[in-house]
Design a protein around this motif. Structure first.
Motif, PDB file in Angstrom:
ATOM      1  N   ALA A  48      36.432  50.361  31.858  1.00 20.49           N
ATOM      2  CA  ALA A  48      35.381  49.373  32.107  1.00 20.49           C
ATOM      3  C   ALA A  48      35.916  47.978  31.846  1.00 20.49           C
ATOM      4  O   ALA A  48      36.427  47.696  30.772  1.00 20.49           O
ATOM      5  N   ALA A  49      35.802  47.100  32.836  1.00 22.63           N
ATOM      6  CA  ALA A  49      36.369  45.750  32.723  1.00 22.63           C
ATOM      7  C   ALA A  49      35.343  44.798  32.122  1.00 22.63           C
ATOM      8  O   ALA A  49      34.656  44.073  32.831  1.00 22.63           O
ATOM      9  N   CYS A  50      35.242  44.788  30.804  1.00 21.37           N
ATOM     10  CA  CYS A  50      34.229  43.950  30.148  1.00 21.37           C
ATOM     11  C   CYS A  50      34.791  42.614  29.689  1.00 21.37           C
ATOM     12  O   CYS A  50      34.086  41.843  29.053  1.00 21.37           O
ATOM     13  N   ASP A  51      36.065  42.333  29.980  1.00 23.83           N
ATOM     14  CA  ASP A  51      36.531  40.962  29.763  1.00 23.83           C
ATOM     15  C   ASP A  51      36.173  40.186  31.017  1.00 23.83           C
ATOM     16  O   ASP A  51      36.962  40.098  31.954  1.00 23.83           O
ATOM     17  N   THR A  52      34.971  39.652  31.022  1.00 24.42           N
ATOM     18  CA  THR A  52      34.517  38.915  32.196  1.00 24.42           C
ATOM     19  C   THR A  52      34.735  37.427  31.993  1.00 24.42           C
ATOM     20  O   THR A  52      34.356  36.619  32.807  1.00 24.42           O
ATOM     21  N   PHE A  53      35.360  37.068  30.862  1.00 21.88           N
ATOM     22  CA  PHE A  53      35.531  35.652  30.533  1.00 21.88           C
ATOM     23  C   PHE A  53      36.868  35.093  31.018  1.00 21.88           C
ATOM     24  O   PHE A  53      36.921  34.138  31.767  1.00 21.88           O
ATOM     25  N   ARG A  54      37.973  35.725  30.588  1.00 23.41           N
ATOM     26  CA  ARG A  54      39.274  35.134  30.902  1.00 23.41           C
ATOM     27  C   ARG A  54      39.592  35.239  32.383  1.00 23.41           C
ATOM     28  O   ARG A  54      39.324  36.261  33.016  1.00 23.41           O
ATOM     29  N   ALA A  55      40.174  34.195  32.907  1.00 24.46           N
ATOM     30  CA  ALA A  55      40.538  34.170  34.313  1.00 24.46           C
ATOM     31  C   ALA A  55      41.443  35.343  34.632  1.00 24.46           C
ATOM     32  O   ALA A  55      42.420  35.595  33.928  1.00 24.46           O
TER      33      ALA A  55
END
Lengths: 306, 452
Positions: free
Chosen positions: A132-139
Motif C-alpha cells: 500500500a503506497a501511503c507515502d502520498t507526501f514526498r514527490a
C-alpha cells in the motif's frame, strides 16, 4: 552472500576498530581505570553508542579491574555482556490472512526499500503480498514503491499524490481481504518523531485500518538508518510512546564502522530487532539473529590474533 | 535544534555559575560533563577531545575579569570555541564563476540530496535572482528522476533528464543544455552512495572531471552518528567538496555532526534543511548556532523571521490602534495570522532566550486554530463591533467554527482582557503626551531608573 558472511563483512570495520585497539590496550598489563576509559573511547568511536559502550566496559570493570587478562578473556567478558544485552526476536509468524504490517520511520531511513525487499522475500516463499503506497507526501514516492512492487511481483494499491494516506491504507486492506493476500505491507511517509501533526496522521492510519479488521495492523515496524547516532534512541522511544512497536529494521549496515547502534538500541529498549539491511540488492535484507551478530562482531578477533 | 546539547551543557554550567572563581578543579569537573554531553550529542570523539582541551587551556590561562563571573567567562570561552569549530563566518555559495555556475550534490542514500537540490534551486532564484536548471543524474534509485521532476515542476524550475542513462554523460549534457539555453546556474542531483562503493565514487570523480562544478556540496543527515567523520572524510578525499548541507535539522537531533564534519574536513557548512517543504532552507550561521547550543536563544533569527512576515506599516498602524484603544477583532485576526506565518508557536518561543526552558511540548497549537476559526466565522461588522454579538449570533459563530458557545465566549473574554491591558498602556502614554491622541510615531519615554 550468506547471512552470516553478510553480517560479518558488514561489521568488519566495527570489529576491526575494536580489536585493533583492544590488543594495544589490554596487552599492556593490568587493567586499570585508564585502560577502561581508553577502551570506552574506542567503543564509542566504533559507534557502539555511548550507553552500550559504558555497559560493556562496566562489565569489564566489575570482572577484570586490577587483573592481568589476555585479549581472549577480555573479549569473552564483552561478548557475554553483548549476548546478555541482545535478544533474538520472537519467531515471525503470520497472525491473520492477511497479516498487516505498518512500516514507519524518519525521512530517508529506508522504508520503501525495506518494503520492496520484504515483498520479494515473502513472494519468494510463495506468499501473496499486497503493498500500500501511503507515502502520498514526498514527490514520486508512489512511483518508487510501484517500481519495487513490479520488481517483486506484489499487488499494489495507490491513490494520487497528496491524497489521504489513511484512505489508501483502508483500500489496500480491503482489497487484500478480497483478493486473499497473505501479507499487506503499508509504506508511510517519512516523518520526524518530534512533529506532532505527523504522528497524528499515523494514528489515523492505525484507526482506519482497524475499521477493516480490529486486529489490523498486526505489526508496526520502525525502520532506523544504521548511520544515525544517538538520535536512534530518541526516535525509537518517541515512536514507541505513540505506537506499540513490534519490531525494528536497521538499514544501511553495509557501510563502514556501524552496527554498534544495534547494541545500543537493544540495551536501552525492549523492542526486538527483526531485520537488518545489508545492501541495495533486493535480497540484501536478512533476519536479525543474535548469535550471528555477536559472532560477526567478536569472532574474527581471535583468528586475527593468532 | 541542538536542544539536547543545550540542556546538558546548561545543567553543567549551572554548577559553575554559582562559583566565584575558575579553578583547575571546577573547570575540569565541568569539562568532563561537556565531554559527555558532546559524545552523547554524536560529536566525533577526536573533535570532542580537542574541543575540551582547547577550552581548558583558554579557561585556565585567562584572567578572571572583575565584571563577569567565572561561569559567564567559561560560557563565553565555550561559545567562542564552538563558533570557531563550526567555521566562524557564514559560508556563501561562490557564484562568481562564468555562467552557468555548477553545483553538484553528493552524499549517502537518504541524506536528502534531491530535496536539497530543489531547495537550493528555489533559494538561488528568490534570493540571488538566478535562473537555475536541475539535472537528474540519480539513475539508480527507482523514481528518483520523477521525484526531481515533481519538485522542479512545483517551483517552476526546469529539470534536465535522459532517463536511466550514464550519469556522467547526463551531467555533461545537462551542463551543455544549461549553457545553450541561457541558464546561469546548474544543479546536479546525484545518486546516494556509500563512501566505500568504489565504482560509484569513481563515477562522481568522473562527473567532477567532466564539468568542473564551482561547488560540490556534501549532504549529510544531521542525525548521523560517529560515522559522520568516516563518511565525510572519504567523500572529501575523493571529491574535495566545497560546502556541507545538513538535512533534517528540524528534528530533535543533537546535531554533533555539524561540529565534527567541519572540524575534520575544514569545509564549512553552508545550508541547513529545516523542514520537508522546499522553502524550508536556511543559511548556516555558526555564531547563532553556538548561542543556541549554549541556551542563549537565537534572537537574530527570530528578528529576521519577523521581518519577513511583518509589514512595517501594519506594525505602525497596530501600535497606534493599541495606544488609542481602537484595536478590534479584525486586528486581532490579522495579528493571529501574522503570528502563524512566523511558524509554530513552540518554534518561535524556542528562539527566545530563557523561554526555551518552558515546557514547550505542552503548548497546544490547536488553541490558535480554534480562535482563528471563531474569528473567521464572524462577519467583518461583528469583528469591528463585538458588542453587537448576542446569543443568536454567538450560536451561529459556534456552529460555523465547529466549536461551542463557551469557546466563543472565551475568545471574547480574551479580547476584553487585551483591551483592558491596552487601555492602561494607552492611558499611561496619553498622560505623558499631555492627553492628546497618539500618532503612529509616538515612542513612550524611557522610564528613568531611580538611583540609590
Amino acid at each position: 552472500m550468506g547471512l552470516f558472511s553478510a553480517i560479518k563483512s558488514g561489521l568488519a570495520k566495527t570489529r576491526d576498530a575494536l580489536m585493533g585497539e583492544l590488543k594495544g590496550i589490554v596487552g599492556a598489563g593490568k587493567i586499570t581505570d585508564d585502560t577502561l576509559e581508553e577502551l570506552e573511547e574506542h567503543l564509542i568511536k566504533a559507534d557502539v553508542g555511548v550507553e552500550a559502550a559504558f555497559l560493556l566496559t562496566d562489565a569489564l570493570r566489575e570482572q577484570a579491574l586490577g587483573k592481568s587478562l589476555t585479549t581472549e578473556q577480555v573479549l569473552d567478558i564483552m561478548r557475554s555482556e553483548a549476548e546478555r544485552l541482545l535478544k533474538d526476536p520472537p519467531l515471525f509468524e503470520l497472525k491473520g490472512k492477511p497479516h498487516v504490517v505498518l512500516v514507519i520511520g524518519v525521512n530517508g531511513a529506508g522504508k520503501t526499500t525495506t518494503i520492496g525487499k520484504l515483498a520479494a522475500r515473502w513472494i519468494g516463499e510463495g506468499k501473496k503480498v499486497m503493498i500500500a503506497a501511503c507515502d502520498t507526501f514526498r514527490a514520486a514516492a508512489i512511483e518508487q514503491l510501484e517500481t519495487w512492487a513490479e520488481r517483486s511481483g506484489a499487488e499494489f494499491v495507490k491513490h494520487q499524490e497528496g491524497s489521504d494516506p489513511a484512505a489508501v491504507a483502508f483500500d489496500a486492506c480491503q482489497a487484500a481481504v478480497a483478493r486473499g493476500c497473505d501479507v499487506v505491507l503499508i509504506d508511510t511517509a517519512g516523518r520526524l518523531h518530534n512533529k506532532d501533526y505527523l504522528m497524528e496522521e499515523l494514528k489515523k492510519i492505525v484507526r482506519v485500518v482497524k475499521k477493516v479488521n480490529p486486529d489490523f495492523p498486526h505489526d508496526m515496524w520502525l525502520v532506523i538508518d544504521g548511520n544515525t547516532g544517538q538520535n536512534t534512541i530518541n526516535q525509537t522511544k518517541i515512536f514507541n510512546q505513540s505506537f506499540p512497536l513490534t519490531g525494528l529494521v536497521v538499514t544501511k549496515l553495509d557501510g563502514t564502522a556501524r552496527g554498534g547502534a544495534v547494541l545500543s538500541i537493544a540495551s536501552s529498549l525492549q523492542i526486538p530487532i527483526r531485520w537488518i539491511g545489508m545492501g541495495e540488492r533486493i535480497d540484501q535484507l536478512v533476519p536479525f539473529s543474535k548469535a550471528e551478530y555477536v559472532e560477526g562482531l567478536f569472532e574474527n578477533a581471535l583468528e586475527e590474533k593468532n | 535544534m541542538f536542544s539536547q546539547l543545550t540542556d546538558s551543557l546548561e545543567s553543567t554550567l549551572k554548577n559553575l555559575r554559582g562559583q566565584g572563581k575558575l579553578t583547575e578543579e571546577n573547570v575540569a569537573e565541568s569539562l568532563r560533563e561537556v565531554r559527555r554531553a558532546f559524545l552523547e550529542a554524536d560529536v566525533n570523539f577526536n573533535v570532542t577531545r580537542d574541543f575540551v582541551k582547547a577550552v581548558k587551556e583558554k579557561a585556565l590561562g585567562s584572567e578572571v575579569l572583575n565584571s563577569v563571573t567565572p561561569g559567564q567567562q567559561i560560557v563565553k570561552i565555550i561559545h567562542d570555541e564552538l563558533v570557531a569549530v563550526m567555521g566562524g563566518e557564514t559560508k556563501e555559495i561562490n557564484l562568481s564563476g562564468p555562467a552557468p555556475v555548477g553545483i553538484m550534490m553528493a552524499g549517502l542514500q537518504g541524506s536528502g540530496k534531491t530535496t536539497f537540490a530543489g531547495k537550493i534551486a528555489l533559494w538561488m532564484r528568490s534570493k540571488k535572482k538566478r535562473k537555475p536548471l536541475l539535472v537528474a543524474a540519480d539513475v539508480y534509485r527507482p523514481a528518483a528522476i520523477k521525484q526531481l521532476q515533481v519538485l522542479g515542476k512545483s517551483i517552476g524550475i526546469p529539470v534536465y533528464e535522459e532517463g536511466q542513462g550514464d550519469p556522467v554523460e547526463i551531467i555533461k549534457h545537462g551542463y551543455q543544455y544549461a549553457k545553450d539555453n541561457g541558464f546561469d546556474l546548474v544543479i546536479y542531483d546525484t545518486a546516494g552512495r556509500l563512501q566505500i562503493d568504489e565504482e560509484l565514487m569513481q563515477e562522481l570523480e568522473k562527473a567532477k572531471e567532466a564539468v568542473h562544478p564551482d561547488e560540490i556540496l556534501f549532504v549529510a543527515d544531521a542525525m548521523i552518528g560517529q560515522e559522520a567523520v568516516n563518511v565525510a572524510e572519504t567523500f572529501w578525499q575523493r571529491l574535495s567538496f566545497t560546502g556541507v548541507c545538513l538535512s533534517k535539522m528540524d528534528g530533535d537531533t543533537r546535531g554533533g555532526a555539524a561540529l565534527s564534519i567541519k572540524k575534520m574536513t575544514g569545509v564549512p557548512i553552508c545550508f541547513i534543511g529545516v523542514g520537508e517543504k522546499l522553502p524550508d532552507i536556511e543559511l548556516f550561521h555558526p555564531d547563532r548556532m553556538a548561542s543556541r547550543i549554549l541556551g542563549m536563544g537565537d534572537v537574530v533569527s527570530l528578528v529576521e523571521k519577523a521581518q519577513q512576515v511583518i509589514d512595517e506599516k501594519d506594525a505602525k498602524d497596530l501600535k497606534k490602534k493599541i495606544l488609542n484603544n481602537t484595536f478590534d477583532l479584525n486586528d486581532f485576526l490579522n495579528q493571529l495570522r501574522t503570528i502563524k506565518k512566523l511558524g509554530r508557536i513552540k518554534d518561535i518561543l524556542g528562539l527566545i532566550p530563557g523561554l526555551n526552558k518552558l515546557p514547550l511540548d505542552q503548548i497546544d497549537e490547536k488553541q490558535l486554530v480554534y480562535v482563528e476559526a471563531i474569528l473567521s466565522s464572524m462577519t467583518p461588522k461583528e469583528r469591528k463591533k463585538p458588542q453587537i454579538l448576542d446569543g443568536s449570533r454567538k450560536n451561529r459563530i459556534a456552529k460555523g467554527s465547529g466549536t461551542e458557545i463557551s469557546r466563543v465566549n472565551a475568545v471574547l473574554k480574551q479580547y476584553d482582557d487585551m483591551k483592558e491591558m491596552f487601555k492602561k498602556v494607552g492611558d499611561m502614554a496619553r498622560k505623558q503626551n499631555n492627553g492628546g491622541q497618539i500618532g503612529s510615531n509616538y515612542t513612550p519615554p524611557k522610564v528613568k531608573k531611580k538611583r540609590k
